[in-house]
Design an enzyme around this catalytic site. Structure first.
Site: not given
Length: 586
Positions: A432, A444, A482
């Protein structure tokens, strides 16, 4: 402010917790003679030891460490920095007023009514406040607060103290300060729960939030700075007052406070600290003996902003890169966009003309998956839709050579589902990247239960070779950033249900009080309101927890066509903002 024959200002500090000890350090650096008062002999001994270690000469001759309030009589200004409890502060201010009847009294309350404290002290004309949302450091922010009862001499002494300590005066306001504190405390508490549940390591949580959101400290580092006991007390007060379970102190936080691990002030919290309050580095882990596959040639599947940014990064790092889009026109347009981005990088001094030319020579494009057949690594960056990703991974599993790595850039969908669709789950991993990929340094790395150790090690090494910092994440909706960020953003939008909540004031309080690069509303505009709402929906669909419930107000705003910065309509789109330090999550 009165000075002693030595020429140094007479100053006293009562309470040597996180704020008090920080003020003591600033006062010593400024050359003040200091009377440092605390009722706890262990705290006095620790503060004296640290003060000695912090001075160039190793001397504390200019400080009187004591538990005797009678020593306050020599000070012209006394700062009260005891815990944020109304009864405790009232009692201490009264004792200070009796011991130093001519001194200016400065409280460090951030939330309690200053006028009430001033009257309770018995000397309301002499009372003012320094409002800190985090303990102060050199040049750090502070809000000077006065009441209608504060006389000009007291106000002047307060301003002189701020200037002498090298602090930066800011304007926040009590209501925005309370809102900002509640938002941030809930986020910090959530990070502790995340750690306690084993979703990620301490260092990965802190690194992810620092680099992914441009924060000055990770959440566990910030808790150590604030003091774990201070944070727990504030959370408990909020929980009892509101009934909001997001404020219920995390069990791990309670266990640590009970064990005396209070953060930087005690030398041990989530991290360990030396006598000057500097973090102690943990021993480096032994080298990983897992074999690493050489990943030279890279394929990027997609033509949107994320795909273009990743292709730019890999080519700039020296990897022959092929970008595959759904049509020849989209592929050509993507390459033109990468070329324009590299040109801007040259203009801004981020790269050289020679490096730009070398990267462009390594870039190619196509509109057929067959162009990816011989790639060592293929990074999927298509729409954030699980059905689309499954279809793409099924096709990649057939088209790409055996042994190649297949990565998804999903920010909130299941990596395991992509892996299963590929038919070769051992080769699949999540990478990510954060948008804009050429600027954001975090990746990530998400392994599933079926990802091979070699795949994971190879992906880590590849990302490091791009100049990125990696963190290991669970294959869980939202990964780290997130999962922790969006409940905080949703809670900020929830404040708008109340009358008189100021969007700009809340943002300013978070920025000035905690040092965040953006307040929550500016960040939502930067990410994109539609993108933010979509992420909220995905997180809630997969996790189903109240903290991830999509915001009705955000949904209603998106329904009006407001998307944030990208279309000039959002919460704060009239104020230009730079996205360079903050994640824009796809």
């Amino acid at each position: 402010m009165t000075t002693h024959p030595e020429g140094r200002s007479a100053l006293a500090i009562v309470g040597l917790g996180s704020v008090g000890e920080s003020l003591l350090r600033l006062a010593l650096a400024a050359g003040h003679e200091v009377v440092a008062v605390d009722h706890d002999p262990d705290v006095l001994a620790r503060a004296a030891r640290r003060a000695k270690a912090a001075t160039a000469t190793g001397s504390t001759d200019g400080i009187c460490f004591t538990d005797d309030y009678a020593r306050l009589g020599r000070a012209s200004l006394v700062v009260e920095a005891v815990p944020e409890d109304p009864d405790t502060k009232t009692e201490v201010l009264r004792r200070i007023a009796e011991a130093a009847p001519r001194a200016v009294l400065v409280t460090t309350t951030a939330q309690l009514p200053l006028t009430r404290l001033a009257i309770a002290s018995g000397r309301p004309e002499a009372v003012a406040a320094l409002r800190f949302l985090v303990p102060p450091g050199p040049g750090g922010p502070v809000e000077p607060v006065r009441t209608a009862l504060t006389v000009p001499g007291t106000a002047a002494a307060l301003d002189a103290l701020i200037a002498s300590l090298g602090l930066t005066p800011v304007s926040i306001g009590s209501r925005p300060a309370a809102d900002a504190t509640a938002l941030v405390l809930s986020y910090l508490n959530r990070a502790v729960v995340f750690l306690d549940q084993g979703h990620a390591s301490r260092d990965d949580i802190d690194t992810a939030m620092r680099l992914g959101c441009g924060l000055p400290q990770g959440p566990l580092e910030l808790l150590d700075t604030m003091g774990l006991d201070t944070a727990r007390t504030a959370l408990t007060r909020l929980w009892r007052r509101t009934g909001d379970v997001s404020f219920e102190p995390a069990p791990l936080l309670t266990r640590m406070v009970t064990a005396g691990a209070l953060g930087r002030k005690s030398g041990e919290g989530f991290h360990a600290y030396d006598d000057q309050g500097r973090p102690l580095r943990a021993p480096a882990p032994p080298p990983d003996a897992t074999p690493v596959r050489p990943l030279r040639t890279v394929g990027v599947l997609g033509s949107g902003a994320m795909a273009r940014g990743i292709a730019e990064v890999t080519a700039a790092a020296g990897h022959p890169t092929t970008l595959v889009a759904r049509s020849h026109a989209k592929a050509a347009a993507a390459l033109e966009s990468v070329e324009a981005s590299l040109t801007r990088s040259v203009r801004r001094g981020r790269t050289t003309p020679e490096a730009r030319a070398a990267a462009l020579r390594l870039l190619d494009s196509a509109d057929d998956l067959a162009a990816l057949a011989d790639c060592d690594l293929v990074i999927e960056a298509v729409a954030e839709d699980m059905e689309v990703k499954r279809e793409r991974f099924a096709a990649l599993g057939r088209a790409v050579k055996p042994g190649a790595l297949l990565a998804t850039t999903t920010s909130s969908l299941s990596v395991a589902d992509c892996a299963t669709a590929s038919g070769r789950p051992a080769d699949v991993i999540g990478l990510h990247f954060f948008n804009p990929a050429p600027l954001m340094k975090l990746v990530e790395v998400v392994r599933t239960g079926r990802t091979s150790g070699e795949t994971a090690a190879s992906a880590q090494a590849f990302a490091a070779g791009l100049g990125r910092t990696t963190v290991d994440c669970p294959d869980r909706a939202g990964f780290i950033v997130n999962a922790l960020l969006f409940p905080y953003l949703g809670a900020a939008v929830g404040l708008l249900r109340r009358p008189h909540t100021g969007i700009e004031e809340t943002d300013a309080a978070v920025e000035h009080g905690f040092g965040f690069p953006m307040g929550p509303f500016a960040l939502l505009d930067t990410i994109g309101l539609d993108v933010s709402l979509a992420i909220q929906n995905r997180l809630y669909d997969q996790l189903g927890t109240p903290e991830h419930l999509p915001s009705p107000l955000l949904s209603a705003l998106v329904a009006t066509g407001a998307l944030g910065r990208k279309n000039g309509r959002g919460f704060r789109t009239a104020v230009p903002r730079s996205p360079s330090r903050t994640a824009v999550t796809p």
